[in-house]
Structures are given as C-alpha cells and as structure tokens.
Design a protein around this motif. Structure first.
Motif, PDB file in Angstrom:
ATOM      1  N   VAL A  86       0.835  -1.208   0.000  1.00 44.38           N
ATOM      2  CA  VAL A  86       0.000   0.000   0.000  1.00 44.38           C
ATOM      3  C   VAL A  86       0.869   1.257   0.000  1.00 44.38           C
ATOM      4  CG1 VAL A  86      -1.680   1.320   1.339  1.00 44.38           C
ATOM      5  CG2 VAL A  86      -1.906  -1.160   1.128  1.00 44.38           C
ATOM      6  N   LYS A  87       0.540   2.153  -0.941  1.00 42.19           N
ATOM      7  CA  LYS A  87       1.323   3.386  -1.037  1.00 42.19           C
ATOM      8  C   LYS A  87       0.660   4.497  -0.215  1.00 42.19           C
ATOM      9  CE  LYS A  87       3.037   6.335  -4.717  1.00 42.19           C
ATOM     10  NZ  LYS A  87       2.748   6.601  -6.126  1.00 42.19           N
ATOM     11  N   ALA A  88      -0.684   4.572  -0.313  1.00 37.94           N
ATOM     12  CA  ALA A  88      -1.399   5.615   0.433  1.00 37.94           C
ATOM     13  C   ALA A  88      -2.836   5.168   0.729  1.00 37.94           C
ATOM     14  CB  ALA A  88      -1.412   6.904  -0.371  1.00 37.94           C
ATOM     15  N   VAL A  89      -3.327   5.583   1.896  1.00 34.59           N
ATOM     16  CA  VAL A  89      -4.729   5.301   2.245  1.00 34.59           C
ATOM     17  C   VAL A  89      -5.352   6.617   2.698  1.00 34.59           C
ATOM     18  CG1 VAL A  89      -6.280   3.838   3.574  1.00 34.59           C
ATOM     19  CG2 VAL A  89      -3.914   3.128   3.253  1.00 34.59           C
ATOM     20  N   THR A  90      -6.513   6.961   2.126  1.00 34.39           N
ATOM     21  CA  THR A  90      -7.195   8.189   2.546  1.00 34.39           C
ATOM     22  C   THR A  90      -8.573   7.802   3.089  1.00 34.39           C
ATOM     23  OG1 THR A  90      -6.462   8.803   0.334  1.00 34.39           O
ATOM     24  CG2 THR A  90      -7.259  10.593   1.729  1.00 34.39           C
ATOM     25  N   TYR A  91      -8.879   8.434   4.206  1.00 35.04           N
ATOM     26  CA  TYR A  91     -10.186   8.166   4.823  1.00 35.04           C
ATOM     27  C   TYR A  91     -11.171   9.238   4.366  1.00 35.04           C
ATOM     28  CZ  TYR A  91     -13.725   8.091   8.513  1.00 35.04           C
ATOM     29  OH  TYR A  91     -14.920   8.078   9.196  1.00 35.04           O
ATOM     30  N   VAL A  92     -12.331   8.792   3.900  1.00 32.31           N
ATOM     31  CA  VAL A  92     -13.388   9.739   3.523  1.00 32.31           C
ATOM     32  C   VAL A  92     -14.595   9.424   4.418  1.00 32.31           C
ATOM     33  CG1 VAL A  92     -14.836  10.600   1.633  1.00 32.31           C
ATOM     34  CG2 VAL A  92     -12.538   9.718   1.157  1.00 32.31           C
ATOM     35  N   SER A  93     -14.903  10.355   5.323  1.00 33.29           N
ATOM     36  CA  SER A  93     -16.020  10.112   6.256  1.00 33.29           C
ATOM     37  C   SER A  93     -17.351  10.281   5.531  1.00 33.29           C
ATOM     38  CB  SER A  93     -15.922  11.094   7.425  1.00 33.29           C
ATOM     39  OG  SER A  93     -16.154  12.400   6.915  1.00 33.29           O
ATOM     40  N   GLU A  94     -18.413   9.883   6.188  1.00 33.06           N
ATOM     41  CA  GLU A  94     -19.748   9.992   5.578  1.00 33.06           C
ATOM     42  C   GLU A  94     -20.050  11.452   5.196  1.00 33.06           C
ATOM     43  OE1 GLU A  94     -22.668   8.403   8.223  1.00 33.06           O
ATOM     44  OE2 GLU A  94     -21.713   6.429   8.262  1.00 33.06           O
ATOM     45  N   ASP A  95     -19.758  12.366   6.152  1.00 31.75           N
ATOM     46  CA  ASP A  95     -20.043  13.781   5.913  1.00 31.75           C
ATOM     47  C   ASP A  95     -19.231  14.331   4.734  1.00 31.75           C
ATOM     48  OD1 ASP A  95     -21.664  13.595   8.045  1.00 31.75           O
ATOM     49  OD2 ASP A  95     -20.205  14.429   9.492  1.00 31.75           O
ATOM     50  N   GLU A  96     -17.965  13.926   4.726  1.00 25.96           N
ATOM     51  CA  GLU A  96     -17.099  14.372   3.634  1.00 25.96           C
ATOM     52  C   GLU A  96     -17.623  13.865   2.292  1.00 25.96           C
ATOM     53  OE1 GLU A  96     -12.421  14.256   3.487  1.00 25.96           O
ATOM     54  OE2 GLU A  96     -13.179  13.643   5.469  1.00 25.96           O
ATOM     55  N   LEU A  98     -20.634  13.182   1.553  1.00 19.02           N
ATOM     56  CA  LEU A  98     -21.838  13.939   1.197  1.00 19.02           C
ATOM     57  C   LEU A  98     -21.455  15.307   0.617  1.00 19.02           C
ATOM     58  CD1 LEU A  98     -24.950  13.921   1.329  1.00 19.02           C
ATOM     59  CD2 LEU A  98     -24.759  15.064   3.550  1.00 19.02           C
ATOM     60  N   GLU A  99     -20.490  15.957   1.268  1.00 19.53           N
ATOM     61  CA  GLU A  99     -20.027  17.265   0.800  1.00 19.53           C
ATOM     62  C   GLU A  99     -19.565  17.176  -0.661  1.00 19.53           C
ATOM     63  OE1 GLU A  99     -20.193  20.475   1.664  1.00 19.53           O
ATOM     64  OE2 GLU A  99     -21.404  19.444   3.196  1.00 19.53           O
ATOM     65  N   ARG A 100     -18.724  16.164  -0.882  1.00 21.33           N
ATOM     66  CA  ARG A 100     -18.164  15.991  -2.224  1.00 21.33           C
ATOM     67  C   ARG A 100     -19.275  15.732  -3.241  1.00 21.33           C
ATOM     68  NH1 ARG A 100     -12.913  12.076  -1.515  1.00 21.33           N
ATOM     69  NH2 ARG A 100     -11.809  13.390  -0.010  1.00 21.33           N
ATOM     70  N   PHE A 101     -20.239  14.913  -2.800  1.00 24.14           N
ATOM     71  CA  PHE A 101     -21.343  14.558  -3.704  1.00 24.14           C
ATOM     72  C   PHE A 101     -22.136  15.810  -4.078  1.00 24.14           C
ATOM     73  CE2 PHE A 101     -25.564  12.911  -4.737  1.00 24.14           C
ATOM     74  CZ  PHE A 101     -25.242  11.870  -5.594  1.00 24.14           C
ATOM     75  N   LYS A 102     -22.337  16.621  -3.044  1.00 20.73           N
ATOM     76  CA  LYS A 102     -23.108  17.851  -3.276  1.00 20.73           C
ATOM     77  C   LYS A 102     -22.359  18.800  -4.211  1.00 20.73           C
ATOM     78  CE  LYS A 102     -25.956  18.260   0.885  1.00 20.73           C
ATOM     79  NZ  LYS A 102     -25.949  18.799   2.264  1.00 20.73           N
ATOM     80  N   THR A 103     -21.088  18.973  -3.941  1.00 21.69           N
ATOM     81  CA  THR A 103     -20.287  19.872  -4.774  1.00 21.69           C
ATOM     82  C   THR A 103     -20.315  19.401  -6.227  1.00 21.69           C
ATOM     83  OG1 THR A 103     -18.764  19.514  -2.942  1.00 21.69           O
ATOM     84  CG2 THR A 103     -18.169  21.237  -4.515  1.00 21.69           C
ATOM     85  N   ARG A 104     -20.235  18.104  -6.369  1.00 19.66           N
ATOM     86  CA  ARG A 104     -20.182  17.564  -7.725  1.00 19.66           C
ATOM     87  C   ARG A 104     -21.515  17.775  -8.455  1.00 19.66           C
ATOM     88  NH1 ARG A 104     -19.015  11.620  -7.543  1.00 19.66           N
ATOM     89  NH2 ARG A 104     -17.729  12.250  -5.797  1.00 19.66           N
ATOM     90  N   HIS A 105     -22.602  17.816  -7.697  1.00 18.75           N
ATOM     91  CA  HIS A 105     -23.916  17.889  -8.347  1.00 18.75           C
ATOM     92  C   HIS A 105     -24.671  19.169  -8.059  1.00 18.75           C
ATOM     93  CE1 HIS A 105     -23.068  13.489  -8.166  1.00 18.75           C
ATOM     94  NE2 HIS A 105     -23.423  13.596  -9.434  1.00 18.75           N
ATOM     95  N   THR A 106     -23.943  20.236  -7.775  1.00 17.28           N
ATOM     96  CA  THR A 106     -24.628  21.509  -7.456  1.00 17.28           C
ATOM     97  C   THR A 106     -25.526  21.961  -8.597  1.00 17.28           C
ATOM     98  OG1 THR A 106     -22.513  22.472  -8.040  1.00 17.28           O
ATOM     99  CG2 THR A 106     -23.177  22.658  -5.721  1.00 17.28           C
TER     100      THR A 106
END
Lengths: 302, 226
Positions: A86-96, A98-106
C-alpha cells in the motif's frame, strides 16, 4: 605528462585533422548514434511519466457499512498502512462523502432536492487505497475480504473493476517492457553502426598500421593514437548532439505537454543539461575508444 | 649474425615460395639476394622481419629465433633491423620529418634525440629542404631516400632493402645503391634483394642467387648470373 601519452594525444589530434573526410564521416555517424541514444532518453522520460500518471489514476475504494464506527474504520486504515503493497490510504467520512457529492452535483437541482428530502446521510464512509503497483490491488482486496474487518465492509470496488485494473496493469507492464526493449535494441544498433564505421575508417589505414609495426613500434604505441582519435570522435559528437537537442526540444516541448501531459521536454533538457551531456559524452568516448581498440587489434598482428 | 636454417614457405602445393633455404650472414657483410620475380627474395626478407612465418625451418637474428620472439621482444628486434621497401611504405599522413621521427619515437627516443637525429638523417640522404613535405609531394627517388633515412635513424645493425630501386630511374637507382654502400661502409650489415644486374655487378660483393625458391648459388664476390 608521460611522454608516450603526450605523443599519442598529439598524434591522435593531428591524424584526426589530416584524415579530414574520414574523421568527418566517422564523427557524423557518431552524432547520429548519440542523437538516437539521446532521443531514447527523452522518450523514456515521457513514457515513464505518462505511465506513472496512468497508474496514479487507478485506486480502489472500500465502502463501510453504516454501523461501522469511525475508530473501527481508522484501525482498518492503520492496518492497511502497514501493508508493504500500500502506497497511500485516505479516509473519507460519511459527511465528507456527502459534501463531495453535493459539490459535484450543485448544478443538478433534482439531486439536490432529493438529498434535502432525506433525513439521513445515505452515503457511506470509505477508504481510498492506492497501491505501489497496479498488480497488487488484488492482494490488498483479498487481505480486506478475508480479515476480521470484513464484517465492517459493505463492498470493495476492486471486484467490480477487477478486469479493467488487471488489463491496465498488464498494459503498463508491457509498455515498460517494450520501452526498455526498444531502448536496448536501438542503442545496440546505434553502437554497431558506430563500431563498423570506425572499423572501416581503420581498415583504410591497415597498411600504415603494418608499416608502423615493421619499423619496430609496439602494439600499444600503434594503437594509442587511434584510441585518442576514437575518443575525439566521441567527445566532438557529444558536443554536437547536445547542441542539436536544444532547438529540437524547444520545438517539441509544448507538444510533449499536450500529448503526454508533460514534462515539457525543453524544461527537462535545460534542468538536466549536464547529466544529459555527461551521458552522451561518456557513451561517445567509450564507444570511440572501445571501437578503435577492437578495430586496430586485427591489423596489429603483423 | 643472421642465420636461415632450412627455411621453407609453402603457400599451396603448387605455390612454393622457399624450399629448404640455409645460409648465414656475418656482421658488416653486404649481401645481394638475386633472382627472377617470384624466386622468393621478398619472402626471404619477410621471414627475417617476422612479417611472415615459415612453413618449416628457423630464422635466427643473433641467437633469437625471430618467429618464437614474444610480442614484447619482436618490436625490439625490428628496431635493430632497418627496412626499405620497393613501394617505400611511408606513412602518407606524415611529413618526411615525421616519418623519420616516428621510427625514433617507436624506439622510445627522447624529444631531444629526435630533434637532433632526424635533421642529421635527412642531411645524410640530402633532403633537408624537403623535411616538411608529405610523401605525395615527393618524387620516387626522394621517397626512397626518406625511407632510407627512416631505416637508418635508429642506427640498426642490419638494413633489409627489398627491391629499393625497383620503381626508380637509372640515376636514382645509382644514388640509392651508393647510399647503401655508404651505410655498409659505416659498419651496418646490408641485405639487398634486387633483380637489377647493374647494381649487383657494380657492388662486387657476396651474391646469393635464388631460383624457384631454392638457393641456387652463393658467391663471395659474385655477379648477377641467371
């Protein structure tokens, strides 16, 4: 300086000058060879950067069940980080998420409204994993699937994208092998052409070599000026080649960014000027010296 | 000093260059080797220089069998033998001066010795004013004189001259023959391969006659008789 060495250098330089056309022809062929070797160097830089960019596009995401607690997910994350693959692991929380989803579909009103209707966040927390090598995603996916953490996991998107990732991994390996093979083959061809040109140049002087031997010169005494001449072919060719690359990389620089996404070849040329020159110089001088030594040996048997 | 011991050179069963040739040469002798073209004169001289190997037999320079000399020994032997060839064999990209200097440098002479001896050698052959000329700028006679200067500059014990007058007119031929005589009078052994009757007869020295690779005659004060 040693008298023999001084005389060899002097004679080599004088011969280079007096052999005129033969020297020019040998140097031109050497310039071509070094140009090929230099071009392979630049191509490899482009290929490597393009391939690693493609490789970086590949990752897998592990989606966790809603009931999985954040600290549980973080312990999965730290377990994953321990894996050498494994080179990198990023954690994306539920809230994050949702934020990303919203930004993507504004721009999409329907989606925004539908989300507002919901009381709960429908999105799952996830871990985004990037491996050192695309071939290792399967190992990582299997590790997660068979570990104690599997009960927390809802899905791993590797299993959906497995075929694509495997194919891409195969393509990357093949592209690297082809790049390496082509470099090897073309370098070898360039070297053989230089070797044969120098051999022909020395063939025309075989009678001179015989005369020198008959008046009592040792093999080393006869060979040394030829070796100096060979080194001169290489040194001059390296200078000519590095100069030729200036306008060529300047011209190809913008195109290299457009087609391969960078780096700009001209920037690469300027920032690695001395390293590139050193490679060409060492290759040229070695090629000239070795070719001359080998080519004269045959005629020194007198 | 030089001893050919039953030397044969067979290129093929129908082409025999030398057959069982034995003779010796004493120091300070002037020996002419005569015979028709193809009699084996050049092959004989090549054997002494180790330019060619005999099929059988041995060639001694003093006590050394030249064909058994190591790669380090051979150049040293060759420096003790000065060679002159019919086609001059000068180095075309070197001036007259440099051609002579090369032989000295090959023998490990210092810069001072080279600067001192090369002009002397050029003077001996009468070419001081042509020192900076390249071989293609010299006449046949001049080229041969440069070759002689190159052959003698290291003060060799023997001079091998293979048809040195073969490409020259009668006047130049006479001059070269006189030069060789002069070199011999100064104490250098000379082996001259030639088919020039006049040169051999005017010398009145030892004559070895080869015929179809065999030693046909060996006369102390001989003439060219074939």
């Amino acid at each position: 300086m040693n008298v023999q060495l001084r005389r060899a250098i002097k004679e080599g330089i004088i011969n280079f000058w007096r052999n005129g056309l033969v020297s020019v022809a040998a140097t031109l062929v050497m310039v071509l060879a070094l140009f090929v070797i230099g071009s392979l160097l630049f191509s490899n830089v482009l290929l490597t950067s393009a391939l690693s960019r493609i490789e970086e596009e590949v990752d897998i995401s592990v989606y966790f069940k809603k009931e999985a607690a954040e600290d549980e997910i973080l312990s999965v994350k730290s377990a994953l980080s321990q894996l050498p693959q494994v080179k990198a692991v990023t954690y994306v929380s539920e809230d994050e998420a949702l934020e990303r989803f919203k930004t993507r579909h504004t721009a999409n009103a329907l989606i925004t409204q539908s989300l507002d209707e919901l009381d709960d966040n429908p999105l799952q927390a996830s871990l985004n994993i990037r491996a050192g090598d695309t071939g290792q995603y399967e190992v990582i996916a299997r590790f997660l699937d068979s570990s104690a953490y599997s009960k927390l996991i809802d899905k791993i998107n590797y299993f959906q994208n497995q075929v694509v990732i495997e194919r891409l991994s195969g393509f990357l390996a093949a592209a690297r092998a082809v790049g390496f093979g082509a470099t090897l083959v073309f370098s070898l061809i360039a070297m053989l052409v230089v070797f044969n040109t120098i051999r022909l140049a020395i063939y025309t002087l075989r009678d001179e070599i015989a005369v020198k031997r008959l008046v009592g010169a040792t093999s080393r005494h006869v060979r040394a000026p030829f070796v100096v001449e060979g080194a001169l072919y290489g040194a001059i060719s390296a200078v000519v080649s590095i100069i030729i690359f200036y306008p060529i990389t300047m011209w190809l620089g913008p195109a290299s960014v457009r087609f391969f996404g960078g780096p700009n070849l001209f920037d690469y040329y300027l920032s690695n000027f001395f390293e590139i020159f050193l490679i060409l110089f060492v290759m040229g001088v070695l090629l000239g010296v070795i070719s001359s030594s080998v080519a004269t040996r045959r005629y020194l048997r007198v | 000093m030089i001893y050919f011991d039953k030397v044969s050179k067979v290129y093929s069963p129908t082409s025999i260059a030398l057959e069982d040739v034995s003779f010796s040469v004493e120091p300070k002798e002037f020996v002419s080797i005569v015979g028709h073209s193809g009699a084996g004169k050049t092959t004989l001289l090549k054997m002494l220089l180790a330019e060619d190997k005999p099929t059988s037999g041995k060639v001694f320079f003093e006590s050394i069998n030249v064909h058994e000399a190591s790669r380090d020994e051979l150049p040293k032997i060759r420096r003790r033998i000065g060679s002159i060839f019919q086609d001059f064999r000068l180095l075309p990209t070197k001036t007259a001066y440099e051609n002579i200097a090369f032989a000295m440098e090959a023998a490990g002479a210092t810069d001072e010795d080279v600067e001192n001896d090369v002009p002397q050698a050029l003077e001996l052959v009468g070419l001081v004013n042509k020192a900076l000329h390249f071989p293609h700028e010299l006449s046949g006679g001049e080229k041969q004189r440069v070759a002689i200067a190159r052959a003698i500059v290291n003060h060799p014990e023997v001079i091998l001259a293979d048809e040195p007058t073969g490409n020259l007119d009668p006047i130049n031929t006479k001059e070269i023959a006189e030069l060789l005589k002069k070199i011999n009078n100064l104490g250098t052994t000379v082996m001259l391969a030639t088919h020039n009757h006049d040169v051999v007869n005017s010398l009145g020295r030892r004559v070895i006659t080869l015929d179809k690779g065999k030693l046909a005659r060996d006369d102390k004060k001989g003439r060219y008789i074939i």
